[in-house]
Scaffold this motif. Structure first.
Motif, PDB file in Angstrom:
ATOM      1  N   LEU A  20       0.029  15.315  -6.221  1.00 17.02           N
ATOM      2  CA  LEU A  20      -1.200  15.552  -6.970  1.00 17.02           C
ATOM      3  C   LEU A  20      -2.378  15.401  -6.007  1.00 17.02           C
ATOM      4  CD1 LEU A  20      -0.456  13.423 -10.148  1.00 17.02           C
ATOM      5  CD2 LEU A  20      -0.301  15.884  -9.923  1.00 17.02           C
ATOM      6  N   ALA A  21      -3.149  16.432  -5.869  1.00 21.51           N
ATOM      7  CA  ALA A  21      -4.314  16.397  -4.989  1.00 21.51           C
ATOM      8  C   ALA A  21      -5.517  16.895  -5.779  1.00 21.51           C
ATOM      9  CB  ALA A  21      -4.086  17.270  -3.762  1.00 21.51           C
ATOM     10  N   PRO A  22      -6.701  16.348  -5.490  1.00 26.69           N
ATOM     11  CA  PRO A  22      -7.877  16.817  -6.221  1.00 26.69           C
ATOM     12  C   PRO A  22      -8.192  18.271  -5.881  1.00 26.69           C
ATOM     13  CG  PRO A  22      -8.523  15.349  -4.448  1.00 26.69           C
ATOM     14  CD  PRO A  22      -7.011  15.346  -4.496  1.00 26.69           C
ATOM     15  N   ALA A  23      -8.794  18.954  -6.827  1.00 25.67           N
ATOM     16  CA  ALA A  23      -9.178  20.345  -6.606  1.00 25.67           C
ATOM     17  C   ALA A  23     -10.324  20.411  -5.622  1.00 25.67           C
ATOM     18  CB  ALA A  23      -9.577  20.997  -7.932  1.00 25.67           C
ATOM     19  N   SER A  24     -10.282  21.411  -4.810  1.00 22.45           N
ATOM     20  CA  SER A  24     -11.322  21.582  -3.803  1.00 22.45           C
ATOM     21  C   SER A  24     -12.539  22.247  -4.427  1.00 22.45           C
ATOM     22  CB  SER A  24     -10.789  22.459  -2.663  1.00 22.45           C
ATOM     23  OG  SER A  24     -11.818  22.710  -1.737  1.00 22.45           O
ATOM     24  N   ASN A  25     -13.741  21.806  -4.021  1.00 18.83           N
ATOM     25  CA  ASN A  25     -14.981  22.350  -4.567  1.00 18.83           C
ATOM     26  C   ASN A  25     -15.596  23.386  -3.640  1.00 18.83           C
ATOM     27  OD1 ASN A  25     -14.863  20.815  -6.839  1.00 18.83           O
ATOM     28  ND2 ASN A  25     -16.056  19.133  -5.981  1.00 18.83           N
ATOM     29  N   ASP A  26     -14.778  24.010  -2.789  1.00 18.87           N
ATOM     30  CA  ASP A  26     -15.305  25.024  -1.878  1.00 18.87           C
ATOM     31  C   ASP A  26     -15.698  26.256  -2.677  1.00 18.87           C
ATOM     32  OD1 ASP A  26     -14.721  23.336   0.186  1.00 18.87           O
ATOM     33  OD2 ASP A  26     -12.754  24.241   0.621  1.00 18.87           O
ATOM     34  N   ALA A  27     -16.940  26.691  -2.469  1.00 14.00           N
ATOM     35  CA  ALA A  27     -17.387  27.859  -3.224  1.00 14.00           C
ATOM     36  C   ALA A  27     -17.757  28.972  -2.304  1.00 14.00           C
ATOM     37  CB  ALA A  27     -18.598  27.487  -4.072  1.00 14.00           C
TER      38      ALA A  27
ATOM     39  N   ALA B  45      -4.205   9.103   2.159  1.00 13.69           N
ATOM     40  CA  ALA B  45      -5.591   9.500   2.452  1.00 13.69           C
ATOM     41  C   ALA B  45      -5.782   9.471   3.958  1.00 13.69           C
ATOM     42  CB  ALA B  45      -6.578   8.559   1.776  1.00 13.69           C
ATOM     43  N   GLN B  46      -6.432  10.496   4.466  1.00 17.23           N
ATOM     44  CA  GLN B  46      -6.709  10.556   5.901  1.00 17.23           C
ATOM     45  C   GLN B  46      -7.971   9.731   6.152  1.00 17.23           C
ATOM     46  OE1 GLN B  46      -6.992  14.493   7.370  1.00 17.23           O
ATOM     47  NE2 GLN B  46      -7.061  13.857   9.495  1.00 17.23           N
TER      48      GLN B  46
ATOM     49  N   GLU C  36      -9.985  13.138   1.223  1.00 21.27           N
ATOM     50  CA  GLU C  36      -9.203  13.837   0.197  1.00 21.27           C
ATOM     51  C   GLU C  36      -7.897  13.088  -0.032  1.00 21.27           C
ATOM     52  OE1 GLU C  36      -8.701  17.992   0.789  1.00 21.27           O
ATOM     53  OE2 GLU C  36     -10.769  18.264   1.424  1.00 21.27           O
ATOM     54  N   PRO C  37      -7.841  12.278  -1.094  1.00 23.03           N
ATOM     55  CA  PRO C  37      -6.602  11.536  -1.372  1.00 23.03           C
ATOM     56  C   PRO C  37      -5.553  12.452  -2.005  1.00 23.03           C
ATOM     57  CG  PRO C  37      -8.204  11.087  -3.062  1.00 23.03           C
ATOM     58  CD  PRO C  37      -8.895  11.962  -2.039  1.00 23.03           C
TER      59      PRO C  37
END
Length: 177
Positions: free
Chosen positions: A170-177, A133-134, A147-148
């Motif tokens: 494994l990284a979480p999905a980005s919620n950029d819309a 994680a940064q 973003e872990p």
């Protein structure tokens, strides 16, 4: 638990009713030899000469009896379940009893042979993981979303001592819309 026979196995085993008890016993012993010692073309040729039957028919009979014995031994079915499975083939009682006795006499040897075969399924050896994680950056303002990412490394091994390692992030999905 009952053994389910495919149409091919039923067809292969249908010729058993036409054999005399002496030939049936010999053929069943050949099937056990086939399972325990492995496939040998000489078994089929010798049995075909002895029984005076086409070699392809002998091969199918031995394959069918071998399937019956291996599946029964693998599933460790009881005498009752074996009889019920053979009853689906509509065999006369003496033939069904002969097959049951063959199964009871040889299931231990067949299970030993099955246990000695190498298993192609890889087995768990080790799992390494790392969480990244940064925490801070000059480019992102304070309070920005963290973003872990998990890094996983799975190590497996097969029976002949070969090792395989798989690595993934494994990284979480980005919620950029």
């Amino acid at each position: 638990m009952l053994i389910l026979f495919s149409d091919k196995h039923k067809q292969d085993l249908s010729f058993l009713t036409q054999l005399s008890e002496e030939f049936l016993h010999e053929l069943c012993q050949k099937a056990v030899e086939f399972i325990v010692d492995g496939g040998n073309e000489k078994i089929f040729a010798a049995a075909a000469r002895t029984l005076q039957i086409d070699e392809a028919v002998i091969r199918n009979l031995i394959d069918g009896v071998s399937f019956l014995l291996v599946e029964s031994s693998k599933l460790q079915i009881s005498e009752r379940d074996f009889n019920d499975s053979v009853a689906a083939l509509s065999y006369p009682e003496p033939l069904a009893k002969a097959l049951l006795q063959l199964y009871l006499d040889n299931r231990g040897a067949i299970r030993e042979k099955l246990a000695s075969l190498p298993a192609p399924i890889p087995h768990y050896k080790n799992l390494e993981w790392r969480l990244e994680a940064q925490v801070a950056s000059r480019l992102h303002p304070l309070g920005a979303e963290v973003e872990p990412a998990f890094t996983l490394r799975l190590a497996t091994s097969n029976v002949p001592a070969t090792q395989t390692a798989m690595q993934g992030v494994l990284a979480p999905a980005s919620n950029d819309a």
